[in-house]
Design a protein around this motif. Sequence first.
Motif, PDB file in Angstrom:
ATOM      1  N   ALA A   2      -4.145 -16.862  27.693  1.00 33.03           N
ATOM      2  CA  ALA A   2      -3.172 -16.120  26.905  1.00 33.03           C
ATOM      3  C   ALA A   2      -1.762 -16.590  27.264  1.00 33.03           C
ATOM      4  CB  ALA A   2      -3.320 -14.632  27.172  1.00 33.03           C
ATOM      5  N   ARG A   3      -0.855 -16.433  26.341  1.00 34.39           N
ATOM      6  CA  ARG A   3       0.535 -16.806  26.585  1.00 34.39           C
ATOM      7  C   ARG A   3       1.151 -15.891  27.645  1.00 34.39           C
ATOM      8  NH1 ARG A   3      -0.719 -17.539  21.371  1.00 34.39           N
ATOM      9  NH2 ARG A   3      -0.029 -19.431  20.284  1.00 34.39           N
ATOM     10  N   ASP A 300      -1.923 -11.593  21.938  1.00 33.52           N
ATOM     11  CA  ASP A 300      -0.619 -12.245  21.852  1.00 33.52           C
ATOM     12  C   ASP A 300       0.126 -11.815  20.597  1.00 33.52           C
ATOM     13  OD1 ASP A 300      -1.088 -13.564  24.204  1.00 33.52           O
ATOM     14  OD2 ASP A 300      -1.467 -15.526  23.300  1.00 33.52           O
ATOM     15  N   ASP A 336      -1.184 -22.655  23.467  1.00 30.89           N
ATOM     16  CA  ASP A 336      -1.668 -21.910  24.635  1.00 30.89           C
ATOM     17  C   ASP A 336      -1.694 -22.822  25.862  1.00 30.89           C
ATOM     18  OD1 ASP A 336      -1.978 -19.834  22.953  1.00 30.89           O
ATOM     19  OD2 ASP A 336      -4.168 -19.921  22.869  1.00 30.89           O
TER      20      ASP A 336
END
Length: 336
Positions: A2-3, A300, A336
């Motif tokens: 995940a960011r 996100d 990502d």
Amino acid sequence: MARSLAALPKAELHIHVEGTLEPDLAFEIAQRNGISLPYDSPDALRAAYDFVDLQSFLDVYFIAGGALLTLADFSDLALAYLERAHQDAVAHVELFFDPQAHVSRGVPLSDIVGGLSEALAEAHTRWGMSGSLIACFLRDRPAAEAMAVLDDLIALNSPDLVGVGLDSTEVGYPPALFRDVFARAADAGLHRVSHAGEEAPHTYITEALEALGVERVDHGVRAIDSPELVQRLAREGIALTMCPLSNKRLQVTPDLKDHPLLVLVEQGVKVTINSDDPSYFGGYIADNYEVVREVLGLTDEQAADFARTSIEVSFASPSRKAELHTLVDEWLAEED
């Protein structure tokens, strides 16, 4: 992967500058001012952060804040927070402060506002951060005192002061007590926000809307108890500035799996994620985003939506909002 939520550009709209006073800085400021805190060390102060409710937190909060006496104290306090917020990609902040807690101890109002403004200017120079001030009145003190402080704030004519709020002990101090104070603030062109529905029932939220004319509700957790109120908030676009880690530490929502913020968003309510008093509640704004991701499965795209909402419902200029929305879009577009 995940960011990084710490890299997500965002606005923080529910942050008490006094609640960012870390124990080490509290002792440093107290020492230079010749003040003795009732704790042996920063670690002893930190150990007192075992809160069972809002009042047990406020007791410690006002003791530590008593170390603040000079313009430099308020500047150092705010700049320490703003530097930490920059690490969490906060690009715009609307900083709460409690003037009554300080003028009642003899601190000149001009030094409080001047110190905070000095820090905002420095943050803008260093990091391009935009920001402003919201003076919160202590609801467990007389409304007449709040009115006198408001008159003094208006007389200061600080360009950084954009609004007023209402905080401190909630139960037993309904918003309508401050009807005239908020009417005076509106006449002066100031924005209005209020803590409501944190420990008190959802009726306090309705009262804040109707008696105070607030544009945002701080916390507002108990809105979920009234379907009619939820519909009204959605219909009128009234945002709730929510603080998950605060709600957990003060037992407002002991289990964050039960926190209503995503349910409220699904029902059309504008919600933002904030840190409230991060020194005391174990996390700054990115930590609050992270716990929502961990416990409630925040994606996100949802995180970006929360950031966009924080920008949209802020009191920043339209041009600044446009700049910040672009930054959020760029974050979401990154690989990502």
